[in-house]
Design an enzyme around this catalytic site. Sequence first.
Site, PDB file in Angstrom:
ATOM      1  N   PHE A  57      12.448  14.791  -1.584  1.00  0.00           N
ATOM      2  CA  PHE A  57      11.944  13.462  -1.798  1.00  0.00           C
ATOM      3  C   PHE A  57      10.563  13.914  -1.997  1.00  0.00           C
ATOM      4  CE2 PHE A  57      13.897   9.449  -0.113  1.00  0.00           C
ATOM      5  CZ  PHE A  57      15.047   9.812   0.003  1.00  0.00           C
ATOM      6  N   CYS A  72       0.326   2.575  -4.812  1.00  0.00           N
ATOM      7  CA  CYS A  72       1.117   1.496  -5.126  1.00  0.00           C
ATOM      8  C   CYS A  72       0.322   0.373  -5.812  1.00  0.00           C
ATOM      9  CB  CYS A  72       1.671   1.169  -3.755  1.00  0.00           C
ATOM     10  SG  CYS A  72       2.946  -0.247  -4.091  1.00  0.00           S
ATOM     11  N   CYS A 115       3.243  -6.920  -1.315  1.00  0.00           N
ATOM     12  CA  CYS A 115       4.261  -6.593  -0.333  1.00  0.00           C
ATOM     13  C   CYS A 115       3.649  -6.343   0.948  1.00  0.00           C
ATOM     14  CB  CYS A 115       4.999  -5.497  -1.108  1.00  0.00           C
ATOM     15  SG  CYS A 115       6.178  -4.397   0.078  1.00  0.00           S
ATOM     16  N   CYS A 148       5.876  -3.350   3.984  1.00  0.00           N
ATOM     17  CA  CYS A 148       6.354  -1.725   3.843  1.00  0.00           C
ATOM     18  C   CYS A 148       5.815  -1.029   4.994  1.00  0.00           C
ATOM     19  CB  CYS A 148       5.188  -1.212   2.625  1.00  0.00           C
ATOM     20  SG  CYS A 148       5.381   0.656   2.064  1.00  0.00           S
ATOM     21  N   ASP A 149       6.898  -0.030   5.063  1.00  0.00           N
ATOM     22  CA  ASP A 149       6.722   0.881   6.405  1.00  0.00           C
ATOM     23  C   ASP A 149       6.611   2.313   5.961  1.00  0.00           C
ATOM     24  OD1 ASP A 149       8.992   1.579   5.294  1.00  0.00           O
ATOM     25  OD2 ASP A 149      10.679   1.233   6.600  1.00  0.00           O
ATOM     26  N   THR A 150       5.767   2.414   5.019  1.00  0.00           N
ATOM     27  CA  THR A 150       5.573   3.748   4.542  1.00  0.00           C
ATOM     28  C   THR A 150       4.156   4.223   4.354  1.00  0.00           C
ATOM     29  OG1 THR A 150       7.605   3.839   3.436  1.00  0.00           O
ATOM     30  CG2 THR A 150       6.149   5.675   2.797  1.00  0.00           C
ATOM     31  N   GLU A 152      12.973   5.140  -6.736  1.00  0.00           N
ATOM     32  CA  GLU A 152      12.867   4.185  -5.856  1.00  0.00           C
ATOM     33  C   GLU A 152      11.619   3.475  -6.321  1.00  0.00           C
ATOM     34  OE1 GLU A 152      13.440   5.160  -1.895  1.00  0.00           O
ATOM     35  OE2 GLU A 152      15.713   5.862  -2.328  1.00  0.00           O
ATOM     36  N   HIS A 181      18.423   7.118   8.333  1.00  0.00           N
ATOM     37  CA  HIS A 181      17.337   8.235   8.694  1.00  0.00           C
ATOM     38  C   HIS A 181      16.550   8.011   9.821  1.00  0.00           C
ATOM     39  CE1 HIS A 181      15.593   5.501   5.932  1.00  0.00           C
ATOM     40  NE2 HIS A 181      14.280   5.842   6.152  1.00  0.00           N
TER      41      HIS A 181
END
Length: 213
Positions: free
Chosen positions: A25, A31, A46, A49-51, A119, A207
């Site tokens: 990854f 972004c 957005c 987002c969880d990142t 992605e 995950h």
Amino acid sequence: MTYSVKEMYLTLQGEGQMVGQVAVFCRFSGCNLWSGREEDRAGAVCNFCDTDFVGTNGPDGGKFADADALSNAIIDCWKHGTQNAPAPHVVFTGGEPLLQLDTGLISALKAEGVFIAIETNGTIAAPENIDWVCVSPKANAPLVQNSGDELKLVYPQPEAMPERFRALAFRHFSLQPMDGPMAAANTKAALAYCQKHPEWRLSIQTHKMIGID
């Protein structure tokens, strides 16, 4: 071109149609739909987002001077984590990977036989020679990349319901429950939708369930 990478690591794909696939990854920084700062979340296009994609301070992250440097780092990550494995598999994610993934990097990886997956939020057209294009549309963002291998829709988004995308030219359609305080209810709703509309397949973030990145 200099590439800014938040983090890079060998793991298993945890969601979508390729769940369980061993891959490097490579998470690009930045972004175009959110700054990544919590103070900007409420007003972002957005906002769920969880990142963490801000900066270059994650594991094996950093600035890479050119395509060969990043390509070599990806291949080294694959070789150090696998044993007698076939051709390397990389997933470019973010943030938004298509802000940085370009033809130079694609060519460098293809010269080494790398399988390339992305992605993306779909707001930027994908270059050619990407092996797997997964698009995750966001309700209030333009959808430029309207074809590919997988459309993975975070559900529910009131202004981006599955019916809006079903006629697009994707091979697979995945419905992924939105994480957060309503995760259990969202999972139940996504499951019910998939049962009634079997062209959609439920995507669970495995995950998180098994405790890997």
